[in-house]
Design an enzyme around this catalytic site. Structure first.
Site, PDB file in Angstrom:
ATOM      1  N   ASN A 124       0.793  -1.236   0.000  1.00  0.00           N
ATOM      2  CA  ASN A 124       0.000   0.000   0.000  1.00  0.00           C
ATOM      3  C   ASN A 124       0.827   1.289   0.000  1.00  0.00           C
ATOM      4  O   ASN A 124       0.328   2.328  -0.401  1.00  0.00           O
ATOM      5  CB  ASN A 124      -1.028  -0.008   1.142  1.00  0.00           C
ATOM      6  CG  ASN A 124      -0.407  -0.159   2.500  1.00  0.00           C
ATOM      7  OD1 ASN A 124       0.679  -0.720   2.645  1.00  0.00           O
ATOM      8  ND2 ASN A 124      -1.082   0.327   3.514  1.00  0.00           N
ATOM      9  N   CYS A 153      -3.265   1.676   6.580  1.00  0.00           N
ATOM     10  CA  CYS A 153      -3.443   1.060   7.900  1.00  0.00           C
ATOM     11  C   CYS A 153      -4.017   2.069   8.880  1.00  0.00           C
ATOM     12  O   CYS A 153      -4.580   1.691   9.897  1.00  0.00           O
ATOM     13  CB  CYS A 153      -2.140   0.460   8.403  1.00  0.00           C
ATOM     14  SG  CYS A 153      -0.766   1.571   8.236  1.00  0.00           S
ATOM     15  N   GLU A 183       4.498  -3.735  12.145  1.00  0.00           N
ATOM     16  CA  GLU A 183       3.402  -2.770  12.001  1.00  0.00           C
ATOM     17  C   GLU A 183       2.310  -3.491  11.241  1.00  0.00           C
ATOM     18  O   GLU A 183       2.539  -3.962  10.131  1.00  0.00           O
ATOM     19  CB  GLU A 183       3.860  -1.532  11.209  1.00  0.00           C
ATOM     20  CG  GLU A 183       4.795  -0.618  11.963  1.00  0.00           C
ATOM     21  CD  GLU A 183       4.217  -0.053  13.251  1.00  0.00           C
ATOM     22  OE1 GLU A 183       2.978  -0.094  13.433  1.00  0.00           O
ATOM     23  OE2 GLU A 183       5.005   0.390  14.091  1.00  0.00           O
ATOM     24  N   GLU A 238       8.592   3.148  14.624  1.00  0.00           N
ATOM     25  CA  GLU A 238       9.310   3.489  13.402  1.00  0.00           C
ATOM     26  C   GLU A 238       9.362   5.015  13.273  1.00  0.00           C
ATOM     27  O   GLU A 238       8.566   5.724  13.864  1.00  0.00           O
ATOM     28  CB  GLU A 238       8.571   2.940  12.184  1.00  0.00           C
ATOM     29  CG  GLU A 238       8.385   1.441  12.244  1.00  0.00           C
ATOM     30  CD  GLU A 238       8.189   0.836  10.866  1.00  0.00           C
ATOM     31  OE1 GLU A 238       9.160   0.782  10.105  1.00  0.00           O
ATOM     32  OE2 GLU A 238       7.060   0.425  10.557  1.00  0.00           O
TER      33      GLU A 238
END
Ligand code: TXE
Length: 489
Positions: free
Chosen positions: A159, A291, A257, A469
């Site tokens: 994505n 997400c 993640e 991150e």
């Protein structure tokens, strides 16, 4: 097997990068444009398990010299990569829009973000700090220093084909690690261009390798090999858990993640225009394939009907078409598989008793692609599957709440905890929500999706695992701490 050093974007098929060599294998796969199934972007070489082992061995050979480079050498390479990405933003943006299906402006925005990330971590390479403390013993000094972890396997989803690889590669290299990137099967194009840019920026052989191909083959090698010391993964919950279980067997550091089921709370006192914009953008832009997408719109009684009416109106004005067409607001769904998943959840929602007020229709356009109109469910409850499972498409549901307290409880009633948003003009409730939303990122009067590149990104609960991150906090994952004692009596 064919090996060469003069791989160019015009030669086909595009090869994997192993130990500084562009290596083709017999098996190829096609990269197809989801906006136009007749548009073949290219043939890409599928790496196999042997090649994955070769890349791991090369990375381990390259590691000692790379770990000893000066921060300036690493900063210069990262900065050069960032400069090239930014200079090529239009062309890379077109490639990204073609292979993933987000609109051209969104795709160019993602490329710019990737360039900025490289530049940010070029600076961070120069700012690796330690600590110095006095010991509890006389004449002893203690240094706490950060050192690279070793060889890092990066497994990325489709994505964000350039930004996610960038936000894992840049810190890994900045702090002196070697990297093996396994991009998602559907989007090898941006990853290949990124590899090419890194080689041209001056990375020595073996420091960065690109392995395109299947997760169940290459991902399995990366997660189980003792030659890989850490894994950073972004993708689905199911694959993430599998990766984690495997990686632990060989004692790897892990960062995951995964999904989200992000709430956007809209309170009676919200500015209606801001709330509708936050919902439309957060739920449907990038075809809802983020997400951080606002997939649960939790709306209090007093504004519910006005909000739904205004959002439906806004949705009807969103043009769904070819990602490269000017004026397109929403591009296609990424693949047939993802489209099937979206349509399946649209059926499930209706079977569960939710009301589909608009959208959810398969659309035909000039080109054959996976076009789906943005869909909104109302009269939904927290226990419905459409409110518990990640759909990952242009589908959102409205949950009615009687007041702020119930809205907050509903927002937190999920196994996920990536992002949470609230639209309100009350300072008191905004502050309360920022403290009590169980999510890694909280937004006030903004969409849940859309984050800055220089600050931590990540979530809680089933959304994330391990250190954050991006931003300065990326140092936690990409370095390991050494505590050194010295007697100088
Ligand atoms: O994800 P996978 P997929 C969700 C979303 C989507 C679904 C499936 O709901 O519909 O996941 O997408 C690699 N060992 N999200 O199939 O399988 C794989 O090759 C090691 C949400 O793309 O998780 C790819 O590079 N690696 C998410 C990466 O894992 C393996 C973003 C992710 O693939 C592997 C993406 C294995 N056994 C999907 N199997 C978000 N919320 O951002 C696969 N891979």
């Amino acid at each position: 097997m064919h090996s060469s050093n003069d791989q160019t974007a015009s030669s086909r098929p595009l090869a994997n990068l192993i130990d500084g060599e562009w290596v083709s294998s017999g098996e190829l796969f096609q990269n197809i444009n989801p906006s136009d199934l007749s548009d073949k972007i290219g043939d890409y070489a599928l790496a196999d398990a042997d090649q994955a082992h070769q890349a791991i061995a090369a990375a381990n050979r390259a590691f000692p010299a790379w770990a000893s480079t000066t921060p300036q050498q690493r900063a210069d390479i990262l900065d050069a990569a960032g400069t090239t990405i930014l200079a090529r933003k239009e062309e890379l943006g077109r490639l990204l829009a073609r292979e993933e299906g987000k609109t051209l402006p969104e795709a160019i925005g993602e490329v710019v973000r990737a360039g900025q990330i490289f530049k940010f971590f070029a600076g961070e390479a120069l700012r690796i700090a330690g600590e110095k403390l006095a010991s509890v013993r006389p004449d002893v000094e203690i240094e706490i220093r950060r050192e690279p972890v070793g060889v890092i396997g990066l497994i990325t989803p489709w994505n964000f084909p350039i930004a996610i690889p960038a936000w894992k590669i840049a810190p890994a290299l900045a702090y002196g690690n070697c990297v093996i990137l396994k991009p998602a099967e559907l989007v090898p194009g941006c990853a290949w261009e990124l590899a090419r840019i890194l080689v041209d920026a001056g990375l020595p052989p073996g420091v960065f390798s690109l392995l395109m191909g299947h997760g169940r083959v290459l991902g399995e090698v990366l997660t189980s090999s003792p030659g890989v010391h850490a894994i950073s993964f972004t993708g689905s919950v199911a694959t993430g858990r599998r990766v984690a279980a495997k990686a632990v067997e060989t004692g790897k550091k892990i960062q995951l993640e995964m999904g989200g089921k992000n709430p956007l709370v809209v309170l009676d006192d919200a500015d209606l225009k801001i709330a509708v914009e936050a919902a439309a953008n957060g739920a449907f832009f990038s075809t809802g394939q983020r997400c951080t997408a606002s997939s649960r719109l939790i709306v209090t009684e007093g504004i519910h009907d006005r909000f739904v009416a205004a959002l439906v109106e806004r949705m009807k004005g969103l043009t769904v078409d070819h990602a490269l067409k000017p004026g397109t607001a929403i591009g296609p769904v990424v693949s047939q598989e993802q489209l099937d998943q979206d349509l399946r959840y649209l059926r499930i929602g209706q079977e569960e008793g939710a009301r589909l007020v608009t959208g959810g229709e398969r659309l035909s356009r000039e080109t054959e692609g996976y076009f789906l109109s943005p869909a909104l469910f109302t009269e939904t409850t927290a226990s419905m599957r459409i409110n518990r499972e990640e759909i990952f498409g242009p589908v959102a549901s409205v949950i009615r709440a009687k007041d702020y307290d119930e809205a907050l409880a509903l927002a937190n009633d999920t196994e996920f905890g990536l992002a949470a948003g609230i639209c309100t003009t009350s300072l008191k409730l905004a502050s309360h929500f920022k403290r009590h939303a169980q999510a890694g990122m909280v937004m006030v009067n903004l969409p849940t999706a859309g984050v800055d590149y220089h600050v931590p990104f990540g979530g809680r609960k089933a959304s994330s695992y391990g250190p954050r991150e991006q931003g300065r906090h990326a140092v936690e994952f990409y370095t390991t701490i050494k505590t050194a004692y010295q007697f100088s009596g």
